[in-house]
Design a protein around this motif. Structure first.
Motif, PDB file in Angstrom:
ATOM      1  N   ILE A 131       0.839  -1.206   0.000  1.00 57.13           N
ATOM      2  CA  ILE A 131       0.000   0.000   0.000  1.00 57.13           C
ATOM      3  C   ILE A 131       0.872   1.254   0.000  1.00 57.13           C
ATOM      4  O   ILE A 131       0.653   2.186  -0.780  1.00 57.13           O
ATOM      5  N   TYR A 132       1.875   1.258   0.870  1.00 55.32           N
ATOM      6  CA  TYR A 132       2.747   2.436   0.962  1.00 55.32           C
ATOM      7  C   TYR A 132       3.483   2.681  -0.356  1.00 55.32           C
ATOM      8  O   TYR A 132       3.549   3.819  -0.848  1.00 55.32           O
ATOM      9  N   GLU A 133       4.037   1.626  -0.942  1.00 51.90           N
ATOM     10  CA  GLU A 133       4.831   1.793  -2.164  1.00 51.90           C
ATOM     11  C   GLU A 133       3.979   2.261  -3.339  1.00 51.90           C
ATOM     12  O   GLU A 133       4.446   3.045  -4.176  1.00 51.90           O
ATOM     13  N   GLN A 134       2.734   1.794  -3.406  1.00 53.58           N
ATOM     14  CA  GLN A 134       1.849   2.257  -4.479  1.00 53.58           C
ATOM     15  C   GLN A 134       1.512   3.736  -4.309  1.00 53.58           C
ATOM     16  O   GLN A 134       1.513   4.506  -5.277  1.00 53.58           O
ATOM     17  N   ARG A 135       1.236   4.133  -3.086  1.00 56.73           N
ATOM     18  CA  ARG A 135       0.936   5.542  -2.827  1.00 56.73           C
ATOM     19  C   ARG A 135       2.193   6.401  -3.024  1.00 56.73           C
ATOM     20  O   ARG A 135       2.125   7.518  -3.538  1.00 56.73           O
ATOM     21  N   GLU A 136       3.325   5.877  -2.617  1.00 55.16           N
ATOM     22  CA  GLU A 136       4.590   6.596  -2.794  1.00 55.16           C
ATOM     23  C   GLU A 136       4.848   6.877  -4.272  1.00 55.16           C
ATOM     24  O   GLU A 136       5.244   7.986  -4.653  1.00 55.16           O
TER      25      GLU A 136
ATOM     26  N   LEU B 184       5.245  10.576  -6.079  1.00 62.18           N
ATOM     27  CA  LEU B 184       6.417  10.977  -6.865  1.00 62.18           C
ATOM     28  C   LEU B 184       6.001  11.462  -8.256  1.00 62.18           C
ATOM     29  O   LEU B 184       6.524  12.465  -8.760  1.00 62.18           O
ATOM     30  N   ILE B 185       5.063  10.750  -8.873  1.00 61.65           N
ATOM     31  CA  ILE B 185       4.578  11.154 -10.193  1.00 61.65           C
ATOM     32  C   ILE B 185       3.862  12.500 -10.103  1.00 61.65           C
ATOM     33  O   ILE B 185       4.017  13.368 -10.971  1.00 61.65           O
ATOM     34  N   ALA B 186       3.090  12.691  -9.030  1.00 60.92           N
ATOM     35  CA  ALA B 186       2.372  13.957  -8.841  1.00 60.92           C
ATOM     36  C   ALA B 186       3.351  15.114  -8.667  1.00 60.92           C
ATOM     37  O   ALA B 186       3.153  16.205  -9.219  1.00 60.92           O
ATOM     38  N   ALA B 187       4.424  14.893  -7.898  1.00 58.37           N
ATOM     39  CA  ALA B 187       5.431  15.940  -7.692  1.00 58.37           C
ATOM     40  C   ALA B 187       6.117  16.283  -9.008  1.00 58.37           C
ATOM     41  O   ALA B 187       6.373  17.460  -9.310  1.00 58.37           O
ATOM     42  N   MET B 188       6.405  15.270  -9.810  1.00 63.24           N
ATOM     43  CA  MET B 188       7.033  15.504 -11.110  1.00 63.24           C
ATOM     44  C   MET B 188       6.088  16.268 -12.032  1.00 63.24           C
ATOM     45  O   MET B 188       6.504  17.195 -12.748  1.00 63.24           O
ATOM     46  N   THR B 189       4.810  15.895 -11.996  1.00 63.07           N
ATOM     47  CA  THR B 189       3.818  16.579 -12.829  1.00 63.07           C
ATOM     48  C   THR B 189       3.722  18.054 -12.466  1.00 63.07           C
ATOM     49  O   THR B 189       3.710  18.934 -13.331  1.00 63.07           O
ATOM     50  N   LYS B 190       3.690  18.342 -11.172  1.00 66.28           N
ATOM     51  CA  LYS B 190       3.603  19.733 -10.728  1.00 66.28           C
ATOM     52  C   LYS B 190       4.859  20.512 -11.095  1.00 66.28           C
ATOM     53  O   LYS B 190       4.788  21.684 -11.486  1.00 66.28           O
ATOM     54  N   SER B 191       6.031  19.880 -10.987  1.00 61.13           N
ATOM     55  CA  SER B 191       7.287  20.565 -11.310  1.00 61.13           C
ATOM     56  C   SER B 191       7.359  20.947 -12.786  1.00 61.13           C
ATOM     57  O   SER B 191       8.113  21.836 -13.168  1.00 61.13           O
ATOM     58  N   ARG B 192       6.547  20.270 -13.614  1.00 55.88           N
ATOM     59  CA  ARG B 192       6.521  20.559 -15.046  1.00 55.88           C
ATOM     60  C   ARG B 192       5.338  21.437 -15.432  1.00 55.88           C
ATOM     61  O   ARG B 192       5.017  21.576 -16.611  1.00 55.88           O
ATOM     62  N   GLY B 193       4.688  22.002 -14.411  1.00 55.10           N
ATOM     63  CA  GLY B 193       3.594  22.930 -14.674  1.00 55.10           C
ATOM     64  C   GLY B 193       2.219  22.318 -14.656  1.00 55.10           C
ATOM     65  O   GLY B 193       1.230  23.000 -14.959  1.00 55.10           O
TER      66      GLY B 193
ATOM     67  N   LYS C 116       4.670  15.872   3.227  1.00 50.24           N
ATOM     68  CA  LYS C 116       6.088  16.220   3.373  1.00 50.24           C
ATOM     69  C   LYS C 116       6.911  15.607   2.244  1.00 50.24           C
ATOM     70  O   LYS C 116       7.785  16.260   1.666  1.00 50.24           O
ATOM     71  N   LEU C 117       6.616  14.341   1.915  1.00 51.76           N
ATOM     72  CA  LEU C 117       7.313  13.680   0.812  1.00 51.76           C
ATOM     73  C   LEU C 117       7.048  14.415  -0.497  1.00 51.76           C
ATOM     74  O   LEU C 117       7.975  14.687  -1.270  1.00 51.76           O
ATOM     75  N   PHE C 118       5.786  14.744  -0.743  1.00 50.71           N
ATOM     76  CA  PHE C 118       5.411  15.436  -1.978  1.00 50.71           C
ATOM     77  C   PHE C 118       6.140  16.775  -2.108  1.00 50.71           C
ATOM     78  O   PHE C 118       6.728  17.083  -3.151  1.00 50.71           O
ATOM     79  N   GLU C 119       6.128  17.574  -1.054  1.00 57.31           N
ATOM     80  CA  GLU C 119       6.728  18.911  -1.101  1.00 57.31           C
ATOM     81  C   GLU C 119       8.243  18.850  -1.258  1.00 57.31           C
ATOM     82  O   GLU C 119       8.834  19.634  -2.010  1.00 57.31           O
ATOM     83  N   GLU C 120       8.883  17.917  -0.548  1.00 55.87           N
ATOM     84  CA  GLU C 120      10.341  17.826  -0.628  1.00 55.87           C
ATOM     85  C   GLU C 120      10.798  17.348  -2.009  1.00 55.87           C
ATOM     86  O   GLU C 120      11.794  17.839  -2.543  1.00 55.87           O
ATOM     87  N   VAL C 121      10.071  16.390  -2.579  1.00 59.32           N
ATOM     88  CA  VAL C 121      10.422  15.910  -3.921  1.00 59.32           C
ATOM     89  C   VAL C 121      10.194  17.015  -4.945  1.00 59.32           C
ATOM     90  O   VAL C 121      11.030  17.245  -5.834  1.00 59.32           O
ATOM     91  N   TYR C 122       9.079  17.721  -4.825  1.00 59.28           N
ATOM     92  CA  TYR C 122       8.780  18.826  -5.748  1.00 59.28           C
ATOM     93  C   TYR C 122       9.868  19.899  -5.688  1.00 59.28           C
ATOM     94  O   TYR C 122      10.385  20.335  -6.720  1.00 59.28           O
TER      95      TYR C 122
END
Length: 252
Positions: free
Chosen positions: A78-83, A87-96, A110-116
């Motif tokens: 469950i954790y790895e699927q959500r993780e 990560l994909i969401a952070a990458m998507t946001k970083s690309r606009g 916290k994970l989302f913001e730090e990766v972004y």
């Protein structure tokens, strides 16, 4: 029979965890789970571990251990699927882009913001880093030049040259170059009737017949009175030369 008291977690069981796991697998975005999910599963695993430690029956220990392993495997899934989705969401946001993270939990934010932030800063460094570094180097050079100018001005103020306070460093250097040329021309005019030599080794200070004290160092090119010239040539500590640039010997 020894009974072990186990805290009951109403929302956590192997069956409920399997349902969450399946839902995460079937969704491309984060599914909605209880806001205390991670805290509850941590407590649930802790209770199972305590039960395993306190259980005296070897057979029951085996059953509890197997149950614990199955549950840990599902929780990790469950954790790895959500993780991965985070990560994909952070990458998507970083690309606009505008990813759907409405079901993200506080611990996951916290994970989302730090990766972004890492993606943004890394991109700026790799793509725009050279330009920024060049700008930084230019600023450093300007600061170093200013410091050198301030130090030079302070040194000359201490020597009594108050006028330098309003001069730029370039003006100061240029004025010193001009002074040096003027002195060389003066020394050349004063000494052009005497022979010129290059000093081959340091010579102890001495007083000439003209009552002047001479301080000659190796490498000096000087114009000397004929008596001193002959003495130094005979001793092998000077070599006669012909030069337009004549240095006046250090003398008192």
């Amino acid at each position: 029979m020894h009974l072990v008291k186990i805290r009951v977690m109403p929302n956590i069981s192997y069956i409920s965890l399997r349902k969450i796991q399946q839902a995460e697998r079937n969704s491309s975005t984060l599914t909605r789970i209880d806001k205390n999910f991670y805290r509850d599963v941590s407590t649930f695993l802790s209770d199972l571990n305590n039960r395993l430690i306190e259980e005296k029956s070897p057979k029951k220990q085996i059953l509890i251990r197997e149950e614990l392993q199955r549950i840990e495997k599902v929780i990790n899934s469950i954790y790895e699927q959500r993780e991965k989705k985070i990560l994909i969401a952070a990458m998507t946001k970083s690309r606009g882009g505008d990813p759907n993270i409405k079901n993200i939990l506080e611990e996951e934010k916290k994970l989302f913001e730090e990766v972004y932030n890492l993606l943004i800063s890394t991109k700026r460094y790799i793509i725009g880093g050279k330009t920024e570094l060049e700008k930084g180097e230019i600023e450093i050079e300007k600061e170093e030049a200013k410091v050198k100018e301030d130090i030079k001005i302070e040194e000359n103020i201490e020597k009594g040259d108050e006028g330098l306070k309003e001069e730029t460093l370039e003006e100061f250097v240029e004025s010193k170059k001009t002074s040096k040329v003027n002195l060389e021309e003066k020394y050349s005019r004063e000494a052009n009737t005497n022979p010129v030599v290059r000093i081959l080794e340091d010579v102890p200070s001495f007083v000439g017949l003209n009552k002047k004290t001479y301080h000659l160092k190796k490498g000096d090119i000087v114009s000397l009175p004929l008596d001193i010239y002959d003495a130094l040539i005979n001793r092998g500590v000077a070599k006669p030369i012909s030069s337009k640039l004549i240095k006046k010997p250090d003398e008192n």
